[in-house]
Design a protein around this motif. Structure first.
Motif, short mmCIF file in Angstrom:
data_model
loop_
_atom_site.label_atom_id
_atom_site.label_comp_id
_atom_site.label_asym_id
_atom_site.label_seq_id
_atom_site.Cartn_x
_atom_site.Cartn_y
_atom_site.Cartn_z
N UNK A 4 -101.59 -24.32 -13.25
CA UNK A 4 -101.68 -25.50 -14.10
C UNK A 4 -103.05 -25.54 -14.78
N UNK A 5 -104.08 -25.23 -14.02
CA UNK A 5 -105.44 -25.20 -14.57
C UNK A 5 -105.56 -24.15 -15.67
N UNK A 6 -104.99 -22.97 -15.43
CA UNK A 6 -105.06 -21.88 -16.40
C UNK A 6 -104.41 -22.27 -17.72
N UNK A 7 -103.21 -22.81 -17.66
CA UNK A 7 -102.48 -23.19 -18.88
C UNK A 7 -103.19 -24.32 -19.61
N UNK A 8 -103.59 -25.34 -18.86
CA UNK A 8 -104.25 -26.49 -19.48
C UNK A 8 -105.61 -26.10 -20.08
N UNK A 9 -106.33 -25.21 -19.41
CA UNK A 9 -107.63 -24.76 -19.94
C UNK A 9 -107.46 -24.02 -21.25
N UNK A 10 -106.45 -23.16 -21.31
CA UNK A 10 -106.20 -22.39 -22.53
C UNK A 10 -105.89 -23.30 -23.71
N UNK A 11 -105.22 -24.42 -23.44
CA UNK A 11 -104.85 -25.34 -24.52
C UNK A 11 -106.02 -26.24 -24.90
N UNK A 12 -106.66 -26.84 -23.92
CA UNK A 12 -107.69 -27.84 -24.20
C UNK A 12 -108.99 -27.24 -24.73
N UNK A 62 -90.40 -33.89 0.28
CA UNK A 62 -91.66 -33.22 0.56
C UNK A 62 -92.03 -32.23 -0.53
N UNK A 63 -91.04 -31.48 -1.02
CA UNK A 63 -91.28 -30.52 -2.10
C UNK A 63 -91.68 -31.23 -3.38
N UNK A 64 -90.98 -32.32 -3.74
CA UNK A 64 -91.29 -33.07 -4.96
C UNK A 64 -92.70 -33.64 -4.92
N UNK A 65 -93.09 -34.18 -3.80
CA UNK A 65 -94.43 -34.74 -3.65
C UNK A 65 -95.49 -33.64 -3.72
N UNK A 66 -95.17 -32.48 -3.18
CA UNK A 66 -96.10 -31.36 -3.22
C UNK A 66 -96.30 -30.88 -4.66
N UNK A 67 -95.24 -30.84 -5.44
CA UNK A 67 -95.33 -30.41 -6.84
C UNK A 67 -96.11 -31.41 -7.68
N UNK A 68 -95.97 -32.70 -7.39
CA UNK A 68 -96.78 -33.71 -8.08
C UNK A 68 -98.25 -33.50 -7.78
N UNK A 69 -98.55 -33.18 -6.53
CA UNK A 69 -99.93 -32.88 -6.15
C UNK A 69 -100.46 -31.67 -6.90
N UNK A 70 -99.62 -30.65 -7.06
CA UNK A 70 -100.01 -29.44 -7.79
C UNK A 70 -100.40 -29.79 -9.22
N UNK A 71 -99.58 -30.58 -9.91
CA UNK A 71 -99.86 -30.94 -11.30
C UNK A 71 -101.17 -31.69 -11.43
N UNK A 72 -101.37 -32.67 -10.59
CA UNK A 72 -102.58 -33.50 -10.69
C UNK A 72 -103.83 -32.72 -10.30
N UNK A 73 -103.76 -31.92 -9.24
CA UNK A 73 -104.93 -31.14 -8.84
C UNK A 73 -105.23 -30.03 -9.85
N UNK A 74 -104.19 -29.52 -10.50
CA UNK A 74 -104.43 -28.51 -11.52
C UNK A 74 -105.20 -29.04 -12.70
#
Length: 309
Positions: A262-270, A13-25
């Motif tokens: 995830x959004x914050x880090x990716x935004x700063x890079x992209x 459940x935790x692993x699936x939740x973290x995958x969701x975090x990455x993709x939604x971010x």
């Protein structure tokens, strides 16, 4: 009415939740890029249609399409709440992203899992201990600090940001209803079958308002982002639905509040590579402090529960 019970496989459940975090971010950033050339209804229709076709094809190849006997057992009111909540959330989130920024939209929508988590304490009889309630307080304070710079933007573009944030809040509320309804639908259907029904129903609902021909006119980057959004819908919501099968809704909702980081880090890079599609949205030290608080508060909520012997 019987309530859905989790499988107890907490690590999965935790692993699936973290995958969701990455993709939604990453999703908020991709949507911000797509909206430069496409309207929200067409974007949402495309995401649901592609996800429905791919998921339907996968289930058909494995002979796991839902049967009529299974569908008859589904509560129609709960299903309508799930379809309406998911569809409205997609549309409202898109409009909110277009009027504000990816970082702002991702932060504001974090009230959705908080609402879902609180509601699950009542509906699914889940419980928080004093450590978890402390985590909730830390998380809320972190969200307020994290959105500090975006709130300051209200001064310079008040109408746009107020309207955008109001839609994001409304979208977060209807998402919480969707999440709770989906968890209850798992009583009668596997998670993949639930999502297939939701995707196809939402696609049909949005078809009259979509303009499919505009997809063919997209330039390279928005088209790539749109395709990513479609696959993101399929994988992220599949992981989210599966996480609810194995873990308590209150814990899943706590973990997915990490998506803004995830959004914050990716935004700063992209932003450095595609500034024409993704304007910079810098944060002060208060914003970063809030990000750390969000991480810490989420971890306290998700990992602070009492263990049963």
């Amino acid at each position: 009415m019987p309530l859905h019970q989790v499988s107890g496989r907490s690590r999965l459940g935790l692993a699936l939740s973290l995958l969701t975090v990455l993709l939604w971010g990453l999703l908020a950033i991709a949507l911000k890029i797509v909206l430069q050339e496409l309207d929200p209804f067409t974007v949402t229709w495309f995401r649901f249609t592609v996800s429905g076709i791919l998921l339907g094809g996968y289930l058909a190849s494995r002979h796991k399409l839902p049967t009529w006997q299974q569908l008859r057992k589904v509560s129609l009111p709960i299903f309508l709440v799930a379809v309406g909540g998911l569809t409205l959330n997609y549309i409202l989130f898109l409009i909110g992203v277009g009027k504000t920024s990816a970082n702002n939209a991702q932060v504001i929508t974090q009230i959705a899992p908080v609402i879902m988590g609180m509601a699950s304490l009542v509906i699914f009889k889940e419980k928080y201990n004093y450590k978890q309630w402390g985590g909730v307080a830390i998380l809320v304070c972190g969200l307020l600090l994290f959105s500090h710079d975006q709130v300051r933007s209200l001064i310079t573009s008040f109408d746009t940001y107020m309207w955008g944030n109001a839609l994001l809040v409304l979208g977060a509320i209807v998402w919480a209803f969707y999440g709770l309804a989906q968890k209850q639908l798992l009583l009668n259907l596997p998670s993949a079958s639930v999502l297939l029904c939701l995707y196809l129903s939402a696609s049909t609902l949005l078809a009259p308002m979509a303009h499919p021909q505009r997809v063919l006119t997209l330039s390279a980057l928005p088209l790539t982002a749109l395709i990513f959004c479609a696959f993101n819908t399929l994988i992220a919501y599949g992981a989210f639905a599966a996480a609810l099968e194995h873990w308590e809704a209150s814990r899943v909702s706590a973990v997915i509040t990490l998506a803004p980081l995830v959004t914050l880090v990716a935004s700063a890079i992209l932003t450095n590579f595609v500034p024409q599609f993704l304007p910079p949205s810098p944060l002060t030290w208060l914003g970063y402090l809030g990000a750390i608080a969000v991480v810490f508060g989420s971890m306290v909520i998700s990992l602070g529960a009492n263990r049963n012997p």
